[in-house]
Design a protein around this motif. Structure first.
Motif, mmCIF file in Angstrom:
data_model
loop_
_atom_site.group_PDB
_atom_site.id
_atom_site.type_symbol
_atom_site.label_atom_id
_atom_site.label_comp_id
_atom_site.label_asym_id
_atom_site.label_seq_id
_atom_site.Cartn_x
_atom_site.Cartn_y
_atom_site.Cartn_z
ATOM 1 N N THR A 56 0.813 -1.218 0.000
ATOM 2 C CA THR A 56 0.000 0.000 0.000
ATOM 3 C C THR A 56 0.848 1.271 0.000
ATOM 4 O O THR A 56 0.398 2.316 -0.466
ATOM 5 C CB THR A 56 -0.947 0.018 1.208
ATOM 6 O OG1 THR A 56 -0.172 -0.041 2.420
ATOM 7 C CG2 THR A 56 -1.892 -1.176 1.175
ATOM 8 N N ALA A 57 2.071 1.180 0.537
ATOM 9 C CA ALA A 57 2.975 2.340 0.544
ATOM 10 C C ALA A 57 4.198 2.054 -0.328
ATOM 11 O O ALA A 57 5.317 2.444 0.006
ATOM 12 C CB ALA A 57 3.402 2.675 1.969
ATOM 13 N N ALA A 89 1.121 13.673 -1.772
ATOM 14 C CA ALA A 89 0.213 12.957 -2.673
ATOM 15 C C ALA A 89 0.440 11.449 -2.592
ATOM 16 O O ALA A 89 -0.522 10.666 -2.499
ATOM 17 C CB ALA A 89 0.423 13.440 -4.113
ATOM 18 N N PHE A 90 1.695 11.025 -2.573
ATOM 19 C CA PHE A 90 2.004 9.590 -2.485
ATOM 20 C C PHE A 90 1.653 9.035 -1.105
ATOM 21 O O PHE A 90 1.112 7.927 -0.987
ATOM 22 C CB PHE A 90 3.481 9.349 -2.781
ATOM 23 C CG PHE A 90 3.826 9.436 -4.243
ATOM 24 C CD1 PHE A 90 3.699 8.329 -5.071
ATOM 25 C CD2 PHE A 90 4.278 10.624 -4.800
ATOM 26 C CE1 PHE A 90 4.015 8.401 -6.411
ATOM 27 C CE2 PHE A 90 4.594 10.707 -6.145
ATOM 28 C CZ PHE A 90 4.459 9.603 -6.957
ATOM 29 N N LEU A 91 1.970 9.785 -0.063
ATOM 30 C CA LEU A 91 1.692 9.312 1.294
ATOM 31 C C LEU A 91 0.188 9.254 1.558
ATOM 32 O O LEU A 91 -0.294 8.319 2.226
ATOM 33 C CB LEU A 91 2.378 10.232 2.309
ATOM 34 C CG LEU A 91 3.908 10.152 2.313
ATOM 35 C CD1 LEU A 91 4.499 11.277 3.156
ATOM 36 C CD2 LEU A 91 4.381 8.802 2.827
ATOM 37 N N ALA A 92 -0.562 10.231 1.050
ATOM 38 C CA ALA A 92 -2.011 10.205 1.216
ATOM 39 C C ALA A 92 -2.616 9.021 0.465
ATOM 40 O O ALA A 92 -3.537 8.352 0.960
ATOM 41 C CB ALA A 92 -2.621 11.514 0.715
ATOM 42 N N PHE A 93 -2.101 8.753 -0.727
ATOM 43 C CA PHE A 93 -2.571 7.587 -1.488
ATOM 44 C C PHE A 93 -2.316 6.300 -0.714
ATOM 45 O O PHE A 93 -3.181 5.416 -0.656
ATOM 46 C CB PHE A 93 -1.870 7.538 -2.841
ATOM 47 C CG PHE A 93 -2.178 6.281 -3.627
ATOM 48 C CD1 PHE A 93 -3.360 6.165 -4.337
ATOM 49 C CD2 PHE A 93 -1.282 5.215 -3.644
ATOM 50 C CE1 PHE A 93 -3.651 5.004 -5.049
ATOM 51 C CE2 PHE A 93 -1.565 4.058 -4.343
ATOM 52 C CZ PHE A 93 -2.754 3.949 -5.050
ATOM 53 N N SER A 94 -1.141 6.188 -0.113
ATOM 54 C CA SER A 94 -0.823 4.970 0.645
ATOM 55 C C SER A 94 -1.730 4.839 1.870
ATOM 56 O O SER A 94 -2.135 3.729 2.236
ATOM 57 C CB SER A 94 0.646 4.970 1.064
ATOM 58 O OG SER A 94 0.903 5.947 2.054
ATOM 59 N N VAL A 96 -4.855 5.951 2.110
ATOM 60 C CA VAL A 96 -6.163 5.536 1.603
ATOM 61 C C VAL A 96 -6.132 4.059 1.206
ATOM 62 O O VAL A 96 -7.069 3.297 1.496
ATOM 63 C CB VAL A 96 -6.582 6.414 0.401
ATOM 64 C CG1 VAL A 96 -7.837 5.852 -0.261
ATOM 65 C CG2 VAL A 96 -6.819 7.847 0.850
ATOM 66 N N ALA A 97 -5.039 3.634 0.540
ATOM 67 C CA ALA A 97 -4.916 2.235 0.136
ATOM 68 C C ALA A 97 -4.859 1.314 1.350
ATOM 69 O O ALA A 97 -5.437 0.215 1.343
ATOM 70 C CB ALA A 97 -3.666 2.057 -0.726
#
Length: 260
Positions: A56-57, A89-94, A96-97
């Motif tokens: 996820t990250a 942006a990448f950390l927020a995506f991880s 959420v994932a």
């Protein structure tokens, strides 16, 4: 180089070295606490969570941790904001994932025994929260490094290390299980953010995109992103693979030995 700057750099080197020694000792003490209070399955649960975060990250902070130390002090004001938003942006995506993965765990229990481990959702929630908190502190930490405030950073790292030990001991000794390993990691960024806000390392301009357009930023960060993915695969995915293949208690022993 003036004597004042040379003296400042010497003090910074000594302080950073001492902080590094304290951090390594604190990690060893934490492992002793883990070995004394937690069961193999509880440690294995934390290792499975790390393995899941390896998926996820996967992109981590989009390579910003690799690029930011190379930014020249004269360029930092212009670069900090876009580095913050790119990494966020990448950390927020991880995050959420990871939250989505937590929601899928009940459906996966019939296929993978690791998905049913007690405490796994709580550990993953803490790790997801840490992703968001980490994004808020990275830019301020680099701001202090650019300003050669290494002595202050060293003091902060020592306090953080002591706090992690205390939290790990208290939570492990009171029977809180795997989250005794996750909570200290989630709390540390909160301490850092508060410290940065009061010591003058937090600047509004560091959180405002400046200078480079997004397509140009993507081209600049292509290889750092790839390097981050490779680092994640090397450092975390093995725990997920093992968590699927072997019992959590066996994985816990492997993780404990791996950390030593």
């Amino acid at each position: 180089m003036s004597p004042h700057i040379q003296q400042k750099r010497t003090i910074a080197i000594v302080a950073t070295t001492l902080a590094s020694v304290v951090a390594r000792l604190s990690a060893l003490v934490s492992q002793v606490i883990v070995g004394w209070y937690l069961t193999e399955e509880q440690v294995g649960t934390f290792a499975v969570a790390i393995g899941i975060m390896g998926v996820t990250a996967l992109f981590r902070a989009g390579g910003t941790a690799l690029v930011m130390p190379s930014i020249r002090p004269a360029d930092y004001d212009n670069a900090a904001g876009r580095m913050f938003w790119w990494g966020t942006a990448f950390l927020a995506f991880s995050a959420v994932a990871t939250a989505g993965t937590i929601g899928l765990l009940p459906a996966l229990e019939s296929h993978f025994t690791a998905a049913a481990l007690p405490g796994l959702p709580a550990v993953l929630w803490l790790m997801a929260g840490r992703q968001v908190l980490f994004a808020m502190t990275t830019v301020s930490r680099m701001r202090m490094a650019v300003d050669l405030r290494f002595s202050e950073l060293a003091k902060l790292d020592v306090v953080s290390a002591i706090l992690r030990i205390a939290l790990t001991w208290w939570m492990a000794s009171t029977g809180m299980g795997a989250i005794a390993l996750a909570v200290p990691q989630a709390v540390t960024p909160v301490l850092e953010f508060v410290y940065f806000a009061f010591c003058g390392a937090w600047k509004r301009s560091d959180y405002r995109w400046q200078g480079m357009r997004l397509p140009d930023m993507a081209r600049l960060m292509k290889w750092p992103v790839i390097a981050s993915v490779i680092n994640t695969i090397q450092g975390q995915l093995n725990f997920l693979v093992l968590g699927i293949a072997i019992p959590a208690s066996t994985l816990g022993l492997f993780y404990f030995a791996f950390q030593l």
